[in-house]
Design a protein around this motif. Structure first.
Motif, mmCIF file in Angstrom:
data_model
loop_
_atom_site.group_PDB
_atom_site.id
_atom_site.type_symbol
_atom_site.label_atom_id
_atom_site.label_comp_id
_atom_site.label_asym_id
_atom_site.label_seq_id
_atom_site.Cartn_x
_atom_site.Cartn_y
_atom_site.Cartn_z
ATOM 1 N N HIS A 147 40.779 27.785 43.810
ATOM 2 C CA HIS A 147 41.380 27.103 42.648
ATOM 3 C C HIS A 147 40.320 26.253 41.938
ATOM 4 N N PRO A 148 39.792 26.784 40.845
ATOM 5 C CA PRO A 148 38.899 25.934 40.050
ATOM 6 C C PRO A 148 39.766 24.804 39.466
ATOM 7 N N MET A 149 39.424 23.556 39.764
ATOM 8 C CA MET A 149 40.287 22.429 39.353
ATOM 9 C C MET A 149 39.943 21.979 37.927
ATOM 10 N N PHE A 150 39.756 22.964 37.050
ATOM 11 C CA PHE A 150 39.423 22.666 35.659
ATOM 12 C C PHE A 150 39.801 23.874 34.807
ATOM 13 N N GLY A 151 39.750 23.687 33.504
ATOM 14 C CA GLY A 151 40.140 24.783 32.620
ATOM 15 C C GLY A 151 39.367 24.731 31.318
ATOM 16 N N PRO A 152 39.820 25.504 30.324
ATOM 17 C CA PRO A 152 39.090 25.587 29.062
ATOM 18 C C PRO A 152 38.852 24.220 28.403
ATOM 19 N N GLU A 153 39.751 23.260 28.632
ATOM 20 C CA GLU A 153 39.580 21.928 28.027
ATOM 21 C C GLU A 153 38.542 21.123 28.799
ATOM 22 N N ILE A 170 41.816 37.987 40.565
ATOM 23 C CA ILE A 170 43.207 37.982 40.089
ATOM 24 C C ILE A 170 43.479 36.695 39.313
ATOM 25 N N CYS A 171 43.771 36.862 38.007
ATOM 26 C CA CYS A 171 43.960 35.705 37.103
ATOM 27 C C CYS A 171 45.315 35.754 36.419
ATOM 28 N N THR A 172 46.297 36.399 37.023
ATOM 29 C CA THR A 172 47.615 36.474 36.384
ATOM 30 C C THR A 172 48.350 35.150 36.550
ATOM 31 N N SER A 173 49.485 35.029 35.849
ATOM 32 C CA SER A 173 50.277 33.808 36.003
ATOM 33 C C SER A 173 50.856 33.762 37.423
ATOM 34 N N ILE A 174 51.201 32.562 37.849
ATOM 35 C CA ILE A 174 51.761 32.392 39.203
ATOM 36 C C ILE A 174 53.065 33.181 39.312
ATOM 37 N N LEU A 175 53.872 33.092 38.241
ATOM 38 C CA LEU A 175 55.193 33.718 38.299
ATOM 39 C C LEU A 175 55.124 35.242 38.338
ATOM 40 N N SER A 176 54.062 35.830 37.753
ATOM 41 C CA SER A 176 54.013 37.300 37.696
ATOM 42 C C SER A 176 53.235 37.910 38.862
ATOM 43 N N LEU A 177 52.667 37.073 39.711
ATOM 44 C CA LEU A 177 51.776 37.616 40.748
ATOM 45 C C LEU A 177 52.423 38.726 41.580
ATOM 46 N N VAL A 199 41.795 41.033 36.789
ATOM 47 C CA VAL A 199 43.180 41.464 36.549
ATOM 48 C C VAL A 199 43.946 40.290 35.946
ATOM 49 N N GLY A 200 44.464 40.466 34.715
ATOM 50 C CA GLY A 200 45.126 39.372 33.990
ATOM 51 C C GLY A 200 44.071 38.691 33.141
ATOM 52 N N PHE A 201 44.065 39.023 31.819
ATOM 53 C CA PHE A 201 42.961 38.519 30.997
ATOM 54 C C PHE A 201 43.453 37.501 29.968
ATOM 55 N N GLY A 202 44.262 36.541 30.426
ATOM 56 C CA GLY A 202 44.772 35.460 29.575
ATOM 57 C C GLY A 202 43.701 34.401 29.317
ATOM 58 N N PRO A 203 44.110 33.220 28.840
ATOM 59 C CA PRO A 203 43.139 32.187 28.447
ATOM 60 C C PRO A 203 42.186 31.775 29.572
ATOM 61 N N PHE A 204 42.707 31.625 30.783
ATOM 62 C CA PHE A 204 41.825 31.140 31.853
ATOM 63 C C PHE A 204 40.812 32.207 32.273
ATOM 64 N N ALA A 205 41.246 33.463 32.330
ATOM 65 C CA ALA A 205 40.329 34.553 32.700
ATOM 66 C C ALA A 205 39.211 34.672 31.669
HETATM 67 P P1 NAP Z 1 49.168 31.760 32.611
HETATM 68 O O1 NAP Z 1 50.254 31.694 31.627
HETATM 69 O O2 NAP Z 1 49.358 31.040 33.878
HETATM 70 O O3 NAP Z 1 48.826 33.295 32.914
HETATM 71 C C1 NAP Z 1 48.548 34.205 31.888
HETATM 72 C C2 NAP Z 1 48.185 35.542 32.479
HETATM 73 O O4 NAP Z 1 49.286 36.083 33.250
HETATM 74 C C3 NAP Z 1 47.865 36.565 31.427
HETATM 75 O O5 NAP Z 1 46.791 37.346 31.892
HETATM 76 C C4 NAP Z 1 49.129 37.399 31.334
HETATM 77 O O6 NAP Z 1 48.881 38.721 30.956
HETATM 78 C C5 NAP Z 1 49.579 37.402 32.772
HETATM 79 N N1 NAP Z 1 51.019 37.659 32.890
HETATM 80 C C6 NAP Z 1 52.033 36.807 32.620
HETATM 81 N N2 NAP Z 1 53.224 37.386 32.863
HETATM 82 C C7 NAP Z 1 52.962 38.659 33.264
HETATM 83 C C8 NAP Z 1 53.753 39.764 33.665
HETATM 84 N N3 NAP Z 1 55.082 39.683 33.695
HETATM 85 N N4 NAP Z 1 53.118 40.901 34.054
HETATM 86 C C9 NAP Z 1 51.775 40.994 34.028
HETATM 87 N N5 NAP Z 1 50.966 39.974 33.671
HETATM 88 C C10 NAP Z 1 51.545 38.832 33.296
HETATM 89 O O7 NAP Z 1 47.856 31.223 31.831
HETATM 90 P P2 NAP Z 1 46.317 30.993 32.243
HETATM 91 O O8 NAP Z 1 46.014 29.608 31.822
HETATM 92 O O9 NAP Z 1 45.507 32.110 31.681
HETATM 93 O O10 NAP Z 1 46.256 31.030 33.835
HETATM 94 C C11 NAP Z 1 45.952 32.200 34.571
HETATM 95 C C12 NAP Z 1 45.911 31.863 36.062
HETATM 96 O O11 NAP Z 1 44.847 30.930 36.310
HETATM 97 C C13 NAP Z 1 47.204 31.186 36.549
HETATM 98 O O12 NAP Z 1 47.525 31.683 37.813
HETATM 99 C C14 NAP Z 1 46.821 29.713 36.627
HETATM 100 O O13 NAP Z 1 47.570 29.035 37.624
HETATM 101 C C15 NAP Z 1 45.337 29.791 37.001
HETATM 102 N N6 NAP Z 1 44.534 28.653 36.580
HETATM 103 C C16 NAP Z 1 44.607 28.226 35.274
HETATM 104 C C17 NAP Z 1 43.855 27.119 34.882
HETATM 105 C C18 NAP Z 1 43.904 26.627 33.454
HETATM 106 O O14 NAP Z 1 43.343 25.564 33.166
HETATM 107 N N7 NAP Z 1 44.503 27.319 32.534
HETATM 108 C C19 NAP Z 1 43.022 26.481 35.806
HETATM 109 C C20 NAP Z 1 42.951 26.951 37.120
HETATM 110 C C21 NAP Z 1 43.720 28.042 37.493
HETATM 111 P P3 NAP Z 1 48.881 39.138 29.390
HETATM 112 O O15 NAP Z 1 48.120 38.064 28.670
HETATM 113 O O16 NAP Z 1 48.207 40.457 29.407
HETATM 114 O O17 NAP Z 1 50.305 39.196 28.937
#
Ligand code: NAP
Length: 289
Positions: free
Chosen positions: A142-148, A89-96, A32-38
């Motif tokens: 919390h995977p302590m890493f990301g795409p980079e 669940i991979c949505t943003s923190i703010l939208s959870l 659920v939530g298919f942004g960059p990290f998912a």
């Molecule tokens: P993000 O900006 O934190 O989250 C993007 C995701 O949130 C997308 O799937 C987006 O959906 C969804 N989203 C944002 N606002 C929304 C809303 N109002 N309603 C529904 N969905 C919403 O970027 P991220 O890097 O992909 O991170 C995803 C999660 O993984 C976060 O909770 C972050 O803390 C965690 N995380 C990230 C990393 C990293 O390196 N990036 C590492 C560990 C953990 P749409 O794209 O469909 O709009």
């Protein structure tokens, strides 16, 4: 049924066991939530043979096709109905909160393991414990890493997890194997301990990176190693969304205190320099007279 000799029986049964074990580890995972990290996580899960489906606010059907994911649903009900072992669940923190509110739990076909990967941990734990069906397990991670940092593999990268409510041990350990089998350093700790430590480390890193970015810090021809590392911090942190950064502050109760410590430390450092400057100016005044 088979006309096997005793030693062949043993070999046959061993093969069967290995096969069952292997099959058990292959899961159906709904994201659920298919942004960059998912998308980054999904690539490794697919490589490991797991069957992935995804759902998100935006349309990722083309991205899914490209990754070899058979089903992308705009409608979360379809994902919940698709008989997953785990929902990630991979949505943003703010939208959870908003996303969880719209989850159609009544569509679940069976007991399901819910897993979150948000970069803060007490917040999703509290929200999910309030709304998950009683028979659903919860693993906060919390995977302590990301795409980079995980671009060339996950070996030796830290993976934090808290088995918040686990009854199906086998399923939970199959999920954790996604990360342990890639060589991650598996760190079990409470969500509270995570948030304390992450406020002192990850939040500070992101804040410094954002400050450097506000200052428009750039490489120079005479960079020291230390400065090169600072530029790197600026570049990596500003690749993350501002939603992620603000989520680290708003939903980690320990972050506010760190922000205050940072301000205080900056003031103290500035004050020390100003005191020294004044001493130097006083000395040169005395020498002048
Ligand atoms: P993000 O900006 O934190 O989250 C993007 C995701 O949130 C997308 O799937 C987006 O959906 C969804 N989203 C944002 N606002 C929304 C809303 N109002 N309603 C529904 N969905 C919403 O970027 P991220 O890097 O992909 O991170 C995803 C999660 O993984 C976060 O909770 C972050 O803390 C965690 N995380 C990230 C990393 C990293 O390196 N990036 C590492 C560990 C953990 P749409 O794209 O469909 O709009």
């Amino acid at each position: 049924m088979f006309n096997l000799k005793p030693h062949q029986h043993i070999i046959f049964l061993s093969c069967l066991l290995v096969l069952c074990h292997h099959q058990k580890q292959t899961m159906k995972i709904g994201i659920v939530g298919f942004g960059p990290f998912a998308q980054f996580l999904a690539k490794t899960m697919i490589k490991q043979g797991h069957s992935i489906t995804a759902s998100s606010r935006s349309d990722y059907s083309e991205v899914c096709k490209h990754l070899g994911i058979a089903s992308f649903y705009r409608d979360m009900a379809a994902l919940f109905e698709s008989d997953n072992d785990a929902i990630l669940i991979c949505t943003s923190i703010l939208s959870l909160k908003q996303v969880v509110k719209s989850m159609p739990f009544h569509c679940l076909r069976r007991q399901t393991l819910f897993v979150d990967v948000l970069s803060v941990k007490e917040h999703p734990r509290d929200i999910l414990l309030q709304v998950l069906p009683e028979d659903s397990d919860l693993l906060c991670t919390h995977p302590m890493f990301g795409p980079e940092s995980g671009r060339d593999g996950w070996k030796d990268l830290a993976f934090m997890y808290d088995r918040v409510r686990i009854r199906d041990e086998a399923l939970c350990s199959s999920f954790l194997q996604i990360f342990s089998s890639e060589g991650c350093r598996m760190l079990e700790m409470t969500c509270e301990e995570h948030d304390k430590q992450a406020a002192r480390s990850q939040f500070i890193t992101h804040t410094i990176g954002r400050i450097l970015s506000e200052m428009e810090v750039e490489s120079t021809p005479i960079d020291t190693r230390g400065f090169q590392k600072l530029v790197q911090v600026k570049e990596t942190t500003s690749k993350h969304s501002f939603d992620l950064f603000s989520g680290l502050f708003i939903h980690n109760r320990f972050a506010r205190q760190q922000m205050e410590s940072l301000e205080l430390a900056f003031e103290k450092t500035k004050q020390k320099l100003q005191e020294r400057l004044k001493e130097e100016q006083d000395i040169s005044m005395i020498n002048h007279h």
